[in-house]
Write an enzyme that holds these catalytic residues in place. Structure first.
Site, PDB file in Angstrom:
ATOM      1  CB  THR A 163      -1.023  -0.021   1.163  1.00  0.00           C
ATOM      2  OG1 THR A 163      -1.900   1.103   1.003  1.00  0.00           O
ATOM      3  CG2 THR A 163      -0.380   0.039   2.536  1.00  0.00           C
ATOM      4  CD  GLU A 164      -1.345   3.865  -2.985  1.00  0.00           C
ATOM      5  OE1 GLU A 164      -1.270   2.634  -2.873  1.00  0.00           O
ATOM      6  OE2 GLU A 164      -2.289   4.448  -3.562  1.00  0.00           O
ATOM      7  CG  ASN A 165      -0.853   4.057   3.391  1.00  0.00           C
ATOM      8  OD1 ASN A 165      -1.026   3.147   2.592  1.00  0.00           O
ATOM      9  ND2 ASN A 165      -1.277   3.990   4.635  1.00  0.00           N
TER      10      ASN A 165
END
Lengths: 228, 210
Positions: free
Chosen positions: B47-49
């Site tokens: 997940t890009e966060n």
């Protein structure tokens, strides 16, 4: 060595009207909620705020937005706060939209002393308009400028009094990048310990970047933002 | 079929196209549901966060500081790691993510998508969509076949601003599955209950049948 400051308003005395302020967080997650709240008490305006979002409606940076202290927002996802759209429509705020990875890399570049860099992200889209394009080894890239701030307000987990920082889970996000990219860096943390108490292997932001430490007075819980 | 049932049907179909070992990034909406149907145990979610090794979480384990890109609470899998946003997007742009599964507003007949802005509305958010499109080795798109007013979303040309010049690899709707090849869109599967006539009627983009 970092200055451990107990008075949050005092810690924010370096923030001036017209400053560019980098604010960590992905929405409210990993946002320096106590420092943002402190900034709402300070008599500053015309701020350029660099942050992934401008908070949520009436929360986090959303409070600063509603006080009309933000002249310009630079971020990747303003949609999370509907008030931003209303202000933009009325011409009360300028916005610069960047892809999330470009926002992150521009901060990294700013902190590393680079002027900018070339990326494939955004090539051929509306967000590439006005940006220099060049081909490298047969691939199209656009140039993105580095971002630096006057002040960074960041959220970390633990600090030692030197200013070394550790982070907590996905609350890390933009914080370590912003710590490198501003003239003055103020970190809000859950706990401040003595040097030597943090394992050198767990330190993500070395103290070289950090000027001021404060202890968090507002934290994000399952029930929302609460005072501690 | 309710909207939720339709979304789950699409998610389940996408999951059948995922084969481990693979690093997969799930977008917001239908893509998030794909995790419920993945069977291979060597698929790792990014997940890009800032988390590699996303897993689901029970109510009592919810941590407000452990979320996915949709800000929904998640858990950390065995072998998970956390990293900052620049590292996370270096993984994406640097070609280290195998599959990105995204939503879309429109797809054209060459597989170019629009999913971040609607003309006439404030352009307010792009998030990681443009980075995922240039960087992921494969991009799968999930969406309803038509918009709320019944107009096709698979078009000859996108009328909304495009997200990237890159063509996606597969498109999944409640009616059909398409693959994107050099010659254009190819219908590879009809979804349960759908007929070829209905797909033809509700698709503006040219496509050929397998």
């Amino acid at each position: 060595m970092a200055n451990v400051q107990h008075d949050i308003t005092e810690a924010l005395s370096c923030v001036k009207t017209g400053d560019t302020v980098l604010v960590g967080g992905f929405g409210l997650i990993g946002a320096p909620l106590s420092l943002i709240d402190g900034l709402t008490e300070r008599d500053v305006e015309d701020l350029t705020v660099v942050s992934n979002n401008l908070g949520e409606s009436g929360k986090g940076l959303g409070i600063l937005l509603n006080q009309n202290k933000i002249k310009k927002g630079i971020g990747s996802y303003f949609t999370s706060n509907r008030d931003v759209g209303d202000k933009y429509q009325k011409g009360e705020i300028e916005l610069e939209l960047l892809p999330q990875g470009t926002l992150a890399e521009s901060l990294r570049a700013g902190g590393a002393g680079l002027g900018g860099y070339y990326t494939t992200t955004g090539v051929g889209t509306d967000l590439a308009k006005g940006k220099e394009e060049r081909e490298i080894d047969g691939v199209r890239y656009i140039m993105e400028k580095a971002i630096r701030g006057d002040v960074a307000l960041i959220r970390a987990h633990k600090a030692d009094t030197l200013g070394n920082l550790t982070y907590y889970k996905t609350a890390r996000n933009f914080n370590p990048l912003m710590a490198t990219a501003a003239k003055t860096v103020i970190a809000e943390v859950d706990e401040i310990v003595e040097p030597g108490e943090l394992d050198p292997e767990e330190i993500v932001t070395p103290f070289i970047y950090v000027d001021t430490l404060v202890t968090a007075q507002q934290v994000l819980t399952k029930e929302g933002v609460v005072n501690v | 079929m309710s909207k939720t049932e339709m979304q789950h049907m699409i998610a389940e179909r996408v999951a059948r196209e995922l084969h481990g070992p693979a690093i997969v990034n799930l977008g917001i909406g239908i893509p998030t549901l794909v995790a419920e149907y993945m069977e291979a145990d060597n698929i790792y979610l990014h997940t890009e966060n800032g988390l590699l090794g996303v897993t689901d979480v029970e109510e009592e384990g919810v941590d407000p500081n452990l979320v996915n890109a949709g800000k929904l609470p998640v858990g950390e899998a065995v072998g998970a790691s956390f990293f900052n946003s620049a590292d996370s997007f270096a993984m994406i742009r640097g070609g280290h993510v195998d599959v990105a599964i995204l939503g879309a507003l429109q797809v054209d007949e060459t597989g170019v998508i629009a999913n971040w802005a609607v003309p006439g509305k404030n352009i307010m958010g792009v998030g990681g969509a443009m980075d995922l499109l240039v960087g992921a080795k494969k991009v799968f798109v999930t969406m309803s076949h038509t918009s709320k007013d019944g107009s096709p979303k698979l078009l000859r040309e996108c009328t909304y601003p495009i997200t990237s010049t890159r063509q996606v690899d597969m498109i999944f709707t409640e009616l059909a599955v398409f693959s994107v090849e050099e010659g254009g869109l190819i219908l590879v599967d009809l979804m349960p209950g759908a007929t070829i006539e209905e797909v033809r009627e509700k698709t503006e983009a040219a496509f050929s049948e397998k």
